[in-house]
Write an enzyme that holds these catalytic residues in place. Structure first.
Site, PDB file in Angstrom:
ATOM      1  N   GLY A  33      -6.975  32.297 -22.666  1.00 58.94           N
ATOM      2  CA  GLY A  33      -6.440  32.563 -21.338  1.00 58.94           C
ATOM      3  C   GLY A  33      -6.958  33.874 -20.786  1.00 58.94           C
ATOM      4  O   GLY A  33      -7.903  34.447 -21.331  1.00 58.94           O
ATOM      5  N   ASN A  34      -6.356  34.328 -19.719  1.00 57.79           N
ATOM      6  CA  ASN A  34      -6.778  35.600 -19.127  1.00 57.79           C
ATOM      7  C   ASN A  34      -5.558  36.344 -18.603  1.00 57.79           C
ATOM      8  O   ASN A  34      -4.438  35.839 -18.634  1.00 57.79           O
ATOM      9  CB  ASN A  34      -7.816  35.348 -18.026  1.00 57.79           C
ATOM     10  CG  ASN A  34      -7.250  34.526 -16.899  1.00 57.79           C
ATOM     11  OD1 ASN A  34      -6.413  34.984 -16.137  1.00 57.79           O
ATOM     12  ND2 ASN A  34      -7.673  33.267 -16.806  1.00 57.79           N
ATOM     13  N   ARG A  35      -5.778  37.533 -18.093  1.00 59.04           N
ATOM     14  CA  ARG A  35      -4.683  38.438 -17.748  1.00 59.04           C
ATOM     15  C   ARG A  35      -4.165  38.290 -16.325  1.00 59.04           C
ATOM     16  O   ARG A  35      -3.401  39.136 -15.863  1.00 59.04           O
ATOM     17  CB  ARG A  35      -5.152  39.891 -17.916  1.00 59.04           C
ATOM     18  CG  ARG A  35      -5.436  40.280 -19.331  1.00 59.04           C
ATOM     19  CD  ARG A  35      -5.931  41.726 -19.349  1.00 59.04           C
ATOM     20  NE  ARG A  35      -6.408  42.106 -20.663  1.00 59.04           N
ATOM     21  CZ  ARG A  35      -5.601  42.480 -21.661  1.00 59.04           C
ATOM     22  NH1 ARG A  35      -4.304  42.512 -21.471  1.00 59.04           N
ATOM     23  NH2 ARG A  35      -6.118  42.800 -22.816  1.00 59.04           N
TER      24      ARG A  35
END
Ligand code: CTP
Ligand code: CA
Length: 231
Positions: A33-35
């Site tokens: 995933g990412n932030r």
């Protein structure tokens, strides 16, 4: 703040905003995933509603409350986000891709949890995800070539480091969108913070700088530029 006295220059317009960040399953408990927090996308949805638009918000893994007056569709993976965005975009006047889309996904999803073994772990092979923004640009191009469909304004986002503006211009051309909101990553801006600073680049050469401030400022600058490009 934006709700009172907002211009009604998006009245009756159908607008699709994607927000948050996609997740790609590795196994039943893990993902890539990412932030992205979704704050900028939610700000765009809220301000567009305030300016009179009919908003569909495609939310990927966002924990913020639904913006009042928007239709919210949930998506977890890039495949789900793509499906929801393309469906909503079919009759939309504007599409804004504020979501951080995972560029790659694990080539296969393990049915069971990957267990530790005595040896080193196996590598996770990756596959490239479809580029939704580029696809929107191609679909619009096809519709134009057929003389069908109404013109659509397409907006992308980019977080860049290094030569921010040169990278942004190149990305704008590559994606075939009308506007690209270029964020400079770092200096505690962008991820999860209430503030943002950005340069909005337009395919017709315009560039508008939005000084550091609330994410609603970036959103309103985007809607000003979008409203001027709607026919
Ligand atoms: N985007 C998309 N589909 C993807 C990747 C990105 O629609 N598979 C959209 C994002 O929502 C954003 C824009 O494209 O609006 C730019 O994303 P970015 O990650 O900056 O661009 P990439 O083409 O993935 O290039 P990079 O190698 O810099 O990540
Ligand atoms: Ca990317």
């Amino acid at each position: 703040r934006v709700l009172r006295g907002a211009p009604r220059d998006l009245a009756g317009r159908r607008i699709v905003v994607s927000a948050g960040g996609t997740r790609e399953a590795i196994d039943p408990v893990r993902y890539i995933g990412n932030r992205s927090s979704g704050l900028q996308g939610y700000s765009l949805a809220r301000t567009a509603v305030a300016r009179g638009a009919e908003v569909t918000l495609v939310a990927a893994n966002v924990t913020l409350p639904d913006p009042a007056g928007a239709t919210v569709v949930q998506a977890e993976s890039t495949a789900e986000l793509r499906e929801a965005v393309l469906a909503a975009a079919a009759d939309a006047d504007v599409v804004v891709m504020a979501a951080a889309v995972a560029d790659f996904r694990p080539s296969t999803r393990h049915e069971s949890k990957i267990k530790k073994t005595d040896g080193e772990p196996e590598a996770i092979p990756l596959t490239k995800n479809p580029d939704i923004l580029a696809e929107l640009g191609e679909l619009r191009g096809d519709a134009r070539a057929r003389g069908a469909g109404h013109p659509q304004v397409i907006v992308g986002f980019a977080a860049e480091t290094d030569d921010v503006l040169a990278n942004g211009r190149a990305k704008l051309a590559r994606k075939g969108c009308d506007l690209l909101v270029v964020n400079q990553v770092g200096r505690d801006l962008a991820f999860g913070t209430p503030d943002n600073a950005a340069t909005v680049l337009a395919a017709d050469g315009d560039a508008v700088e939005v000084k550091r401030g609330p994410k609603d400022d970036v959103a309103d600058a985007v809607w000003d530029l979008v409203a001027a490009r709607l026919v």
